[in-house]
Design a protein around this motif. Structure first.
Motif, short mmCIF file in Angstrom:
data_model
loop_
_atom_site.label_atom_id
_atom_site.label_comp_id
_atom_site.label_asym_id
_atom_site.label_seq_id
_atom_site.Cartn_x
_atom_site.Cartn_y
_atom_site.Cartn_z
N ILE A 1 -6.22 57.96 138.58
CA ILE A 1 -6.34 56.91 137.56
C ILE A 1 -5.13 56.97 136.62
O ILE A 1 -4.51 55.96 136.31
N THR A 2 -4.81 58.20 136.19
CA THR A 2 -3.67 58.35 135.26
C THR A 2 -2.39 57.85 135.92
O THR A 2 -1.62 57.09 135.31
N ALA A 3 -2.18 58.28 137.17
CA ALA A 3 -0.95 57.87 137.86
C ALA A 3 -0.88 56.36 137.95
O ALA A 3 0.18 55.74 137.75
N CYS A 4 -2.02 55.74 138.22
CA CYS A 4 -2.06 54.30 138.38
C CYS A 4 -1.69 53.60 137.06
O CYS A 4 -0.89 52.66 137.03
N LEU A 5 -2.26 54.10 135.96
CA LEU A 5 -1.97 53.50 134.65
C LEU A 5 -0.50 53.73 134.27
O LEU A 5 0.17 52.84 133.73
N HIS A 6 0.01 54.93 134.58
CA HIS A 6 1.42 55.19 134.28
C HIS A 6 2.32 54.27 135.08
O HIS A 6 3.38 53.82 134.60
N ALA A 7 1.90 53.98 136.32
CA ALA A 7 2.71 53.08 137.15
C ALA A 7 2.76 51.70 136.50
O ALA A 7 3.83 51.06 136.41
N LEU A 8 1.61 51.24 136.00
CA LEU A 8 1.59 49.93 135.33
C LEU A 8 2.48 49.96 134.09
O LEU A 8 3.21 49.00 133.81
N GLN A 9 2.42 51.06 133.34
CA GLN A 9 3.28 51.17 132.15
C GLN A 9 4.75 51.06 132.53
O GLN A 9 5.51 50.32 131.92
N ALA A 10 5.10 51.83 133.57
CA ALA A 10 6.51 51.83 133.98
C ALA A 10 6.92 50.42 134.39
O ALA A 10 8.01 49.94 134.08
N LEU A 11 6.00 49.75 135.09
CA LEU A 11 6.32 48.41 135.60
C LEU A 11 6.60 47.47 134.43
O LEU A 11 7.53 46.67 134.46
N LEU A 12 5.77 47.59 133.38
CA LEU A 12 5.90 46.65 132.26
C LEU A 12 6.95 47.10 131.25
O LEU A 12 7.10 46.50 130.19
N ASP A 13 7.66 48.19 131.57
CA ASP A 13 8.72 48.64 130.67
C ASP A 13 9.95 47.75 130.75
O ASP A 13 10.82 47.82 129.89
N VAL A 14 10.06 46.97 131.81
CA VAL A 14 11.28 46.17 131.98
C VAL A 14 10.95 44.68 131.89
O VAL A 14 9.84 44.27 132.18
N PRO A 15 11.97 43.89 131.49
CA PRO A 15 11.72 42.48 131.16
C PRO A 15 11.16 41.65 132.33
O PRO A 15 10.23 40.88 132.15
N TRP A 16 11.73 41.81 133.54
CA TRP A 16 11.37 40.87 134.60
C TRP A 16 9.86 40.86 134.91
O TRP A 16 9.22 39.81 134.88
N PRO A 17 9.24 42.05 135.14
CA PRO A 17 7.80 42.02 135.38
C PRO A 17 7.02 41.52 134.17
O PRO A 17 6.01 40.83 134.33
N ARG A 18 7.56 41.81 132.97
CA ARG A 18 6.85 41.32 131.78
C ARG A 18 6.84 39.81 131.77
O ARG A 18 5.83 39.17 131.43
N SER A 19 7.97 39.24 132.20
CA SER A 19 7.99 37.77 132.18
C SER A 19 6.99 37.22 133.20
O SER A 19 6.36 36.20 132.99
N LYS A 20 6.81 37.95 134.33
CA LYS A 20 5.84 37.49 135.31
C LYS A 20 4.43 37.50 134.72
O LYS A 20 3.66 36.56 134.88
N ILE A 21 4.13 38.59 134.03
CA ILE A 21 2.77 38.69 133.46
C ILE A 21 2.60 37.68 132.33
O ILE A 21 1.57 37.03 132.18
N GLY A 22 3.66 37.58 131.51
CA GLY A 22 3.57 36.67 130.37
C GLY A 22 3.34 35.24 130.83
O GLY A 22 2.57 34.49 130.22
N SER A 23 4.02 34.86 131.91
CA SER A 23 3.94 33.44 132.30
C SER A 23 2.65 33.15 133.08
O SER A 23 2.29 32.01 133.27
N ASP A 24 1.96 34.20 133.54
CA ASP A 24 0.75 33.94 134.32
C ASP A 24 -0.44 34.49 133.54
O ASP A 24 -0.80 35.64 133.65
N GLN A 25 -1.02 33.60 132.72
CA GLN A 25 -2.04 34.10 131.80
C GLN A 25 -3.26 34.68 132.53
O GLN A 25 -3.81 35.70 132.13
N ASP A 26 -3.65 34.05 133.64
CA ASP A 26 -4.84 34.55 134.36
C ASP A 26 -4.63 35.99 134.81
O ASP A 26 -5.53 36.82 134.76
N LEU A 27 -3.40 36.26 135.22
CA LEU A 27 -3.09 37.62 135.68
C LEU A 27 -3.28 38.60 134.52
O LEU A 27 -3.89 39.66 134.68
N GLY A 28 -2.77 38.22 133.36
CA GLY A 28 -2.90 39.09 132.19
C GLY A 28 -4.37 39.35 131.86
O GLY A 28 -4.77 40.49 131.61
N ILE A 29 -5.17 38.26 131.88
CA ILE A 29 -6.59 38.41 131.52
C ILE A 29 -7.28 39.32 132.53
O ILE A 29 -8.04 40.22 132.17
N GLU A 30 -6.96 39.08 133.80
CA GLU A 30 -7.53 39.91 134.87
C GLU A 30 -7.25 41.39 134.59
O GLU A 30 -8.14 42.23 134.62
#
Length: 2038
Positions: A1574-1603
């Motif tokens: 579980i920890t590794a999985c959450l850390h992976a998500l953190q690492a992913l959202l540390d950079v702009p490009w994935p953040r823009s993907k999440i930001g622009s897709d509201q359903d994904l964020g809510i999910e």
């Protein structure tokens, strides 16, 4: 009973008791007396000796029972040995007179016996003191023996044993007489007398040399005679006698002088010859046999053969393992010769041959397997191999076949037990082990071929790496030698046996082998008809292969199912008509082949049904059915076919029947509904067939009897160590034991009894047992009329037969009807019409009165089942009544035993048969029967039945407890010891009674304590019983008592009793208590005791060892190694699985409770066990370590083991014991973790050890831990290597951070680098199995990640191992070894990838931590250099392979994503599997992916973020991914067509892969999901959202964020761990940031686009759009709020009024949260403060109240006063959040401004309300926190919020109030806050505060002038106050400034000191002086005019100022270092320069 506790017998109390109580009272007194005499001083004893002797001797005449007389004799002897011995001769004379007495009446017998026992005891204790009286005594006793009955002979033998023991060599004159007497007793008709005689002779042989020299032959012949008609106990005793005498004959060294007779030396050959004679010719002697032998009639009875077999084992065990090692060759060839053709008698019939082979196997198994250590066993394997080579060359098949079978079976067993330790043997070409076995597979004899196949099976199970190569070799030979019948059968057996081994090898075989085998089987079946010479063999081989293939399970079979079903369909004729034509056409041979084929097909389908249950879908069952009717048709035709073709078809037809029955038993009856009647008729015919002669009750009935009932029937049915050979006696002479050749198809089945060879019974017997089983099922499913007919027919068939034949038929019929009743009772069916009951009753009643005890037992069970099925009270009562009547009238033993058991069974199945009067009459009858001393059998059965009733009656039995208990005690005290079975039943009753009483036994009432004393007394009587099984009962009774009333069981005597039994037994391996059940009882009891009181048990055991008089070897052991060590030694010797399990459990409990206190002992034990094997591992390991020269030194030195240690108690322990020891070490480390922290802190440990040398800590044993792990990890045994690596892993994880005090900056593990490297290296060689390599990878990554080694060059060694494995796996699933199943290579690949992932994650983390600026500058440069080198260096090391790794990681994640898809998408999965798994093995592969995906995911996410999703890899879409990216290749590829995805698509795919895998996992967290994943999985998500490009993907897709938010919410709800919750919150924060960025971006682009347009038309961005509404489920903000509220309310429930049940805001006492809690709350607040930025202005209005409520709530609930005015972390966070919210742009945006202002005012009001006392709770809140909050409001909001008068006034009041608080800290903080408010640029805000508060501050400062500051706090108040005034001066308007300066200056000047006072001033005053002076120097020049006029107007001030300046200059000149601050000289010098402006 308390009255019995005195030195003299309390005769008053005694005379008042009844008969039964008297006996009890005497026994209790004698028990007490024995303890008392030993504890009393000699003088006290002498005083009372005369009376005591009189009392004791008078008891002789009161006819004492057996236990009483034994104790009486013991006490008399102790009394004389402690007191005076003058009157002892009178006592002896008295006893002799009693024995001489002519009174032969039964009532006088106990007195005579007591006298005999007393004599034995006196002589034993006093020995030679008694001088020459013994000749008369012995003569007298021997004379008495002539007329004695069996009990007398028994006691006389035991008494003589004691006399001989006491007198030793002095008794020589009587030796011959005793010998003569004992000889006659050794063949006595009473078995107990034989046992006693054996004991007597055993004692005699110690001194009587003639027994093992001149009379050796006659002693042996006598023993052989004694074996005839013997029981198990006699065989044990006599074989012990014979074995020991023969051993003595071989080893004795005769002293020349002592032996006047010429003693002949006996050679080993002669002794073996002697035993061999017994084995082959029995007791018939040498000469007399010749006549019979010539006629060839006499056959050795089985019991003699079994007895001799046991004597062989005793003989070798006595001589010991070392002797066996020396003489192995001679011994082995002799044992094999027992079944050679030179003794045709032994093997003339198959039945005889099978039984002899069993005996030979048993001798080999127990001696070689039990006595030899692993090294000796390896040597034995070589010898056996040579023997096989020799035997193979013998031309005469018959001569060598049985010898080969025995040799092969032993070879298989040996290798099976050696496991992977045997690997060097198989690699050694000189032995030629595999070649020898494979060559024997072509032997002409079928049993030899089967034995060879079985031997291969054992090798494959022991060494899984050989499984596939062996399978390939056998398949290849089978394909190549299709034309040789021997090869076809031999190699098909071998393949089947090897397939059977697959389920024991977790690594499996390659999936493709199934296809090869299936093709070959089809080929054999198709080609069977081509060559009649081979038809039968090929048919059998084909079906055998298919049957064995089924054991591989559904995953393999599903691919071949269609072909198997087709073959199945073709093997039977399509219709009855075809069957008819077949009958008319065939001949005898074709029918043989046909039946063989059909039986094989039935077997294959049976194997399919039992091993592939998952594939049995409706559709498959439909395809299975069509041939069944035809198979049944053939069954009905068999008898007529047999008539036509005669005897050659007999066996094939029986086999066919049996196969069909076995299959039908497995299939649901609905599948053959149409054929039920036909089958039933056939079954009936089979069961009553006229040609069955043998009553094989012993294998038919036990499954139908209740387990407990079997124990009363025959000790042979109990589990014993000799079960393997005793079984043949059980089956009776005419019946063969099971053996492999009776059913070759069983070779692939798992054996029922552990790991030995499968032992199927002959088909004629097994068909009966299958038929009776099937009868139960079929009979329950046919119509009622049919049922009646069949039952009637069966009853008639019993009536119409006579004699032995009738018994056989009755047996079969009863067993079938029993299984029918059992089936109906189990399936809750009904019996049918009344008639049925009548028939069933007649049948069962008949059987209840059968002479066969087993049949009676089964009938009693059926009797109860019948009542259970009918289920009618009246019927049951009727049954009980029938039994009552029979028991009252019948006098014969058979009826009485049968019906008494029937009553017990009724109770067992129907509870207390409902009414109590039944219970009473039942118990009454059984009481009477139990006292029938004429027949021990009746007593045994009645008591057993009583125990069943006690068990089932439960509480109803309470009324009967007392009478029953007194009955039991009376019988225990009176039944002769020769009737052990009665005592066993008594024990069972006592056990049941104790269970019934249960916890009430703890009570203190008189009645309960009487019951308890009786129970303990009963246990004591049973403990003294000579019979082992009775002792076992005693121990389990005591165990029960200890469970219910622990205080009343004497632990020390119980433990000493247990240890004596155990240790008496470990003296000689196989002579340990020969009773397995006794050993089990002892361990079960020990296990229970140590669960509760491990330390006490251990102490008692050591005490016992110290006290024990005799110097037994094991006692010396227990002294050294404690009970723990003794148990470990026992574990190494024991073979019984259940016992070993109990020993391990016991050791585990002891470890858990004591390992930390006895650390050294435990570690030494484990080390001894592991080191005992190191002698032959160390040598082999050094060779495997070819290394660069430089490293060789340190690695090799690690491996040299110290040989100089003194010999271990553990000689060559087995690998299983070593594995257990390694597991123990890991457990010990875990135990220490929960104990003292000093275990992992070397400095603390050394200090505490100095303080008290008894202290012991784990860290001080680190070198041993590493050494043990190293020894285990480099062993030959793979299991041990795995345990060793696990241990190494645990050590690294636990000790990685322990610093080395002598070398700061280093850790303690650093010195063991070489050891770790050396332990890991062998695991990476090419021949290492994948599971070991996988474990080693885990250790490598843990070692690198632990940070122990900072130097890169040192790290490279281990890193290199990982690099090598990475190279190996790059080729994907194809490249790895083809030895194992594909899933094994999946496991290895994933382990390597996971290890790299872990290393990469750590490298990145270290790199990150290092880049952050170093907070401390004091860090040693050296440390920085090392640190930086390792932190970046590690990343550089990984960087080289990162390209490859990232590709493999992505591939693995993709595989994992595919494998986790739900089953309905199975069709969409790639047909050939994934990158690292094949489609066929996907199920097995899943597990490995589950174990490793999380870290790989984290690493991949880190890698993607490090590239920032920017580096476009041109090869991405192409297939040649293994090519590294080079600058040249970067430019190509762009032109290579449109198939390549754009980088954007590739990133999107990767992003969705990582996100998808994470969400899928977090959505449905399985309960077994590890924290790590579980920890590794959450850390992976953190690492992913540390950079702009994935953040823009999440930001622009509201359903994904809510999910994502909803998933995280679930994680927070379901996982309590703070670290997981924090990580989740971090991801939430990143999602919110992404949304903010997205909103900002949209606003920005909209402004750019519509720049020219009017502002009003801009659309609203952000949540809440124009309306401000948030829709749950569609809103990101709403989801975030839910999640944050969840966190906050969990930590602070008061925030939710609903939870606390309070209306709205209630001031409760604030609390401070734990560190974890406050971190969570702070994180949630940060997220809350970010939310308004994601909303539109309207949206922000709707969420603002919630956010403010929560933030202020946290402030209110946690504002606790802390020392020094600190703010708690939650308060700081809430203030930070407030500041963020208040300064939000929304507060000023035009659409939301007014609403925000209102809400913010309300919020401020809430904060002010917290303060005003609602009730008296306000003083708890921290004023500083609230003031700071108010200040934040004042400074951060727009003025309109705080300037409305009512709020402003309240705020000012608060400040005024706090200024008045005496607490200096509060004052300082208040000044600081005012300072910031006064500076606020907007006058509208700051002026009101200045007006209201300046004067207060002024007054305060002037007060200080009068009251000098005394400490730094007050000094600080003054300094802060001055700063505030100075601020006022700067803020004030021009024309007011001079007034303010005029106020300020006098205050400052008042603090100055002149030069005199400066020297004597306190440091506080001096600091104040410096501060004032410095401030004056600054203010003076700025406002010089005001300054000058002020000084001029006040001469006092001027004088003071000048004096101060002067004093200051003086102090500078003298350079007195007055000030504490280093800066003050600088101040002074600056002042010097500026004094000129005056």
């Amino acid at each position: 009973m308390e009255l019995a506790h005195s030195l003299l017998l309390n005769e008053e109390a005694y005379n008042q008791l009844g008969e039964v109580q008297k006996a009890e009272f005497i026994f209790e007194w004698l028990r007490y007396l024995e303890k008392l005499l030993l504890a009393t001083s000699r003088n006290d004893v002498r005083e009372k000796q005369k009376t005591l002797v009189e009392q004791l001797l008078s008891l002789l005449n009161s006819s004492p029972g057996p236990p009483t007389r034994k104790l009486l004799a013991k006490n008399l002897a102790i009394l004389y040995s402690i007191g005076d011995t003058f009157s002892v001769h009178e006592a002896i004379d008295k006893c002799n007179d009693l024995i001489r007495s002519k009174d032969d009446s039964p009532s006088y017998l106990p007195t005579k016996l007591a006298a005999v026992v007393c004599l034995g005891s006196l002589y034993k204790k006093l020995g030679r003191i008694l001088g020459n009286t013994f000749t008369d005594t012995v003569g007298n006793i021997l004379k008495a023996m002539k007329s004695a009955e069996s009990q007398g002979r028994y006691e006389i033998m035991l008494s003589l044993q004691n006399i001989l023991n006491g007198l030793g060599a002095a008794a020589a004159p009587c030796h011959r007489d005793v010998y003569k007497a004992a000889r006659s007793c050794l063949t006595d008709r009473s078995m107990a007398v034989r046992c006693a005689a054996a004991k007597c002779l055993l004692e005699l042989q110690n001194e009587a040399i003639f027994m093992w020299s001149t009379d050796l032959d006659s002693v042996a012949t006598l023993c052989f005679k004694s074996f005839e008609g013997s029981n198990y106990d006699v065989r044990i005793s006599v074989s012990k006698l014979l074995g020991i005498i023969l051993a003595k004959a071989v080893i004795s060294k005769h002293p020349g002088t002592a032996s006047r007779q010429s003693i002949r030396r006996v050679s080993l050959e002669e002794v073996l010859e002697l035993l061999g004679t017994g084995f082959l010719r029995g007791s018939s002697g040498f000469l007399r046999a010749s006549g019979d032998m010539l006629k060839g009639t006499s056959s050795v009875s089985r019991d003699v053969r079994v007895g001799v077999t046991q004597a062989y084992v005793v003989f070798v065990s006595t001589l010991g393992g070392a002797w066996l090692e020396k003489n192995f060759a001679a011994f082995f060839s002799h044992i094999l010769s027992l079944v050679s053709q030179s003794h045709p008698k032994a093997t003339q019939t198959q039945i005889d041959a099978v039984c002899c082979r069993r005996c030979v196997s048993f001798i080999l198994r127990t001696t070689i397997g039990g006595l030899l250590g692993e090294k000796a066993q390896l040597a034995a394997v070589k010898d056996i191999c040579q023997a096989i080579w020799k035997l193979k060359k013998v031309m005469d098949v018959a001569a060598s076949q049985h010898m080969l079978v025995c040799a092969l079976q032993e070879l298989g067993n040996l290798i099976h037990n050696l496991g992977t330790t045997a690997a060097p043997l198989l690699q050694d070409s000189s032995t030629g082990l595999l070649d020898s076995i494979l060559s024997v597979i072509l032997h002409p004899s079928i049993s030899v071929r089967l034995a060879a196949a079985w031997c291969l099976h054992c090798i494959a199970v022991a060494l899984p790496s050989y499984l596939t190569p062996l399978l390939d070799r056998c398949l290849e030979r089978l394909t190549g030698h299709k034309s040789s019948p021997e090869a076809v059968t031999g190699f098909s057996f071998a393949v089947a046996a090897l397939l059977g081994a697959v389920k024991h090898c977790p690594l499996g075989i390659p999936h493709g082998k199934g296809k090869i085998i299936m093709t070959l089987a089809e080929d054999l079946l198709c080609s069977a008809a081509q060559n009649s010479r081979l038809s039968a063999q090929r048919t059998q081989a084909g079906w055998l292969l298919i049957s064995a293939l089924m054991t591989l399970g559904p995953a393999v079979v599903s691919h071949h199912l269609a072909r198997v079903l087709l073959l199945w369909k073709c093997v039977f004729p399509a219709s009855p008509k075809d069957l008819e034509t077949e009958k008319s056409r065939g001949d005898s041979f074709t029918w043989q082949v046909t039946l063989e084929g059909r039986a094989g097909a039935l077997c294959a389908i049976k194997s399919f049904v039992s091993h592939c249950g998952d594939l049995l879908t409706e559709e498959v069952i439909q395809r299975l059915l069509p041939p069944l009717p035809c198979a049944v048709d053939l069954l009905t035709q068999l008898s007529s076919i047999l008539k036509m073709y005669g005897s050659p078809l007999k066996t094939p037809s029986v086999v066919y029947r049996q196969r069909l029955y076995e299959l039908l038993i497995l299939l649901p009856p609905e599948t053959y509904e149409g054929n039920l009647c036909a089958i039933l008729r056939e079954l009936a015919a089979d069961l009553t067939a006229p040609d069955i002669q043998v009553a094989a009750s012993t294998f038919l009935l036990p499954p139908l009897c209740h387990q407990d009932d079997l124990l009363i029937l025959s000790p042979l049915l109990q589990e014993t160590d000799h079960r393997f050979i005793e079984e043949q006696l059980l089956l009776g002479n005419g019946v063969a034991c099971g053996s492999l050749e009776y059913d070759p198809y069983s070779i692939y089945e798992k054996d029922v009894e552990g790991d030995s060879v499968p032992k199927p019974l002959p088909p004629a017997l097994s068909v009966i047992s299958s038929a009776s089983k099937l009868f139960g099922v079929v009979c329950a499913h046919v119509g009622e009329t049919q049922r009646l007919l069949i039952l009637e027919q069966l009853l008639d068939s019993i009536k119409h037969t006579k004699g032995a034949r009738q018994q056989v038929v009755q047996l079969h019929v009863v067993s079938s009807v029993s299984s029918f009743l059992k089936y109906v009772a189990g399936s809750k069916g009904c019996l049918g019409p009344e008639e049925m009951k009548r028939f069933a009753l007649t049948l069962v009643t008949g059987a209840l009165e059968s002479p066969n005890p087993l049949l009676r037992c089964a009938a009693a069970e059926s009797w109860a089942r019948l009542a259970q099925v009918v289920d009618d009270g009246a019927f049951t009562a009727g049954l009980a009544q029938v039994s009552f009547d029979k028991l009252k009238s019948a006098r014969d033993v058979v009826t009485r035993t049968g019906h008494s058991l029937a009553l017990g069974s009724l109770h067992r199945y129907l509870g207390g048969i409902s009414s109590s009067q039944h219970l009473n009459s039942c118990i009454g009858i059984l009481y009477t029967l139990a006292q029938d001393s004429t027949s021990p059998d009746v007593q045994t059965w009645a008591l057993h039945s009583l125990s069943l009733i006690i068990d089932s009656a439960g509480p109803l039995y309470y009324v009967h407890v007392e009478p029953t208990l007194s009955l039991i005690i009376m019988l225990l005290l009176n039944v002769p010891p020769t009737h052990a079975e009665v005592h066993q039943s008594l024990g069972r009753c006592l056990n049941a009674l104790i269970t019934t009483l249960g916890p009430e036994l703890q009570g203190n009432s008189t009645s309960i304590s009487t019951l308890r004393t009786s129970c303990l007394l009963g246990c004591a009587v049973m403990q003294d019983n000579p019979d082992c099984l009775v002792q076992a009962q005693a121990i389990s009774c005591l165990q029960q008592l200890h469970m219910f009333a622990p205080r009343h069981v004497n632990l020390s005597s119980l433990v000493s009793c247990l240890c004596e039994i155990l240790l008496d037994n470990s003296v000689l391996v196989n002579l340990c208590s020969p009773y397995l059940l006794l050993r089990r009882a002892v361990l079960a009891c020990l296990r229970q005791l140590v669960q509760r009181e491990a330390a006490e048990v251990s102490e008692h055991a050591v005490m016992l060892a110290k006290d024990s008089r005799e110097e037994l070897t094991p006692d010396a052991n227990i002294r050294e190694v404690g009970l723990e060590g003794a148990l470990l030694i026992l574990l190494d010797k024991e073979t019984d699985e259940r016992l070993c399990h109990d020993i391990k459990e016991t050791l585990n409990y002891m470890l858990t409770s004591m390992a930390v206190e006895k650390l050294s002992l435990w570690l030494k034990l484990c080390k001894d066990v592991l080191a005992a094997s190191a002698d032959f591992t160390a040598v082999t390991c050094v060779d495997t370590m070819q290394e660069e020269e430089g490293d060789k030194g340190d690695d090799a030195s690690v491996l040299t083991t110290r040989r100089d240690e003194k010999s271990h108690p553990f000689t060559n322990p087995r690998w299983a014991t070593r594995v257990f020891a390694a597991e123990c070490v890991c457990r010990i480390i875990n135990q220490c973790e929960n104990a003292n922290s000093a275990h992992f802190d070397i400095a603390l440990a050394q200090e505490m050890k100095k303080r008290d040398s008894r202290n012991d800590f784990l860290v001080l044993h680190l070198a041993d831990l590493i050494r043990m792990a190293f020894m285990a990890a480099t062993d030959h045994s793979d299991q041990l290597r795995l345990s060793g690596l696990e241990m190494l892993l645990v050590v690294i994880r636990r000790f990685a951070t322990v610093p080395e005090p002598e070398f700061p900056g280093h850790v303690i593990l650093e010195q063991y680098q070489a050891n770790v490297g050396a332990a890991l290296r062998p695991a990476f060689t090419s021949e290492t199995p994948p599971d070991v390599t996988a474990k080693a990878c885990q250790v490598c990554s843990a070692w690198i990640a632990s940070g122990v080694v900072s130097d890169l060059n040192d790290l490279r060694r281990v890193h290199q191992l990982l690099v090598s494995s990475l190279t190996k796996i790059q080729a994907g699933k194809e490249a790895l070894s083809h030895l194992y199943n594909e899933s094994a290579s999946t496991m290895e690949i994933l382990a390597v990838l996971k290890a790299w992932a872990e290393v990469y994650i750590i490298a990145v983390q270290r790199h990150k931590n290092h880049r952050q600026p170093l907070k401390t500058t004091t860090c040693l440069e050296d440390g920085i250099r090392n640190g930086s080198c390792s932190s970046d260096g590690l990343l550089d090391l990984v960087y080289a392979d990162l390209g490859t790794l990232s590709r493999l990681w992505l591939a693995a994640l993709q595989d994992f994503a595919l494998l986790t898809l739900p089953s309905e998408f199975a069709s969409q999965l790639p047909a050939e599997g994934g990158a690292f798994y094949t489609a066929e093995t996907s199920e097995n592969a899943k597990l490995h992916y589950y174990n490793s995906w999380a870290l790989i995911l984290h690493a991949t996410a880190l890698w993607l973020t490090s590239t920032g999703f920017v580096v476009a890899d041109p090869d991405e879409g192409a297939s040649n991914l293994s090519r590294p990216v080079t600058p040249t290749s970067m430019c190509q590829g762009s032109s290579s067509g449109a198939t390549i995805k754009s980088p954007e698509d590739v990133y999107t795919d990767r992003f969705h892969l990582i996100l998808g895998v994470s969400v899928e996992f977090l959505c449905s967290l399985r309960s077994d999901a590890t924290m790590e994943s579980i920890t590794a999985c959450l850390h992976a998500l953190q690492a992913l959202l540390d950079v702009p490009w994935p953040r823009s993907k999440i930001g622009s897709d509201q359903d994904l964020g809510i999910e994502l938010l909803n998933v995280l919410h679930r994680v927070i709800l379901t996982r309590e761990s703070p670290s997981i919750q924090l990580a989740s919150l971090e991801v939430v924060r990143q999602i919110i940031c992404a949304a903010q960025e997205h909103v900002k971006e949209k606003r920005r682009s909209a402004e750019v686009d519509d720049g020219a347009a009017e502002k009003e038309t801009l659309p609203e961005f952000g949540e809440g759009k124009d309306t401000g509404g948030l829709v749950p489920g569609k809103s990101l903000v709403f989801a975030t709020l839910e999640l944050c509220v969840c966190i906050l309310v969990r930590q602070l429930p008061e925030l939710n009024p609903k939870l606390t049940g309070s209306p709205g805001v209630k001031a409760t006492k604030p609390q401070i949260l734990l560190e974890d809690g406050s971190r969570l709350v702070s994180a949630a607040l940060v997220i809350l403060s970010e939310l308004p930025a994601v909303c539109s202005p309207e949206g922000s209005i709707s969420i603002l109240p919630t956010i403010l409520y929560l933030t202020i709530g946290v402030l209110r609930e946690t504002a606790v006063k802390l020392p020094g005015g600190q703010l708690s972390s939650t308060v700081a966070a809430s203030l930070q959040a407030l500041k963020g919210i208040l300064s939000s742009p929304m507060a000023r945006a035009e659409k939301s401004r007014t609403a925000w202002t209102d809400l913010l005012r309300s919020a401020l009001t809430t904060i002010l309300d917290c303060w005003d006392p609602v009730d008296e709770t306000h003083q708890e809140l921290d004023e500083v926190s609230l003031l700071t909050a108010i200040t934040v409001f004042i400074l951060s909001t727009s003025p309109e919020v705080t300037t409305i008068p009512c709020l402003q006034k309240r705020c000012i009041d608060k400040f005024k109030a706090t200024l008045e608080i005496k607490d200096p800290v509060v004052q300082i903080k208040t000044y600081q806050l005012l300072h910031s408010i006064f500076q606020y640029p907007n006058p509208a805000v700051s002026y009101p505060y200045i007006y209201s508060l300046a004067s207060c501050i002024m007054e305060k400062l002037q007060e200080i002038d009068k009251r000098k500051p005394e400490n730094t706090a007050e000094l600080q108040i003054f300094q802060e106050g001055i700063k505030v005034l100075e601020t006022l001066v700067t803020v004030a308007e021009e024309h007011h400034r001079s007034q303010l300066v005029a106020c300020l200056l006098p205050i400052l000047i008042s603090f100055l000191l002149d030069e005199n006072s400066l020297a004597s001033a306190t440091s506080i005053m001096r600091n104040l002086h410096d501060f004032a002076l410095q401030n004056l120097m600054q203010i003076g020049p700025q406002y010089s005019s005001v300054f000058k006029s002020l000084v001029a107007s006040s001469p006092a001030l001027k004088a003071r100022l000048e004096a101060a300046i002067k004093g200051n200059q003086e102090s500078v000149k003298v350079k007195i270092p007055t000030s504490k601050y280093t800066k003050s000289p600088g101040k002074n010098s600056s002042i010097q320069l500026k004094t000129s402006f005056l």
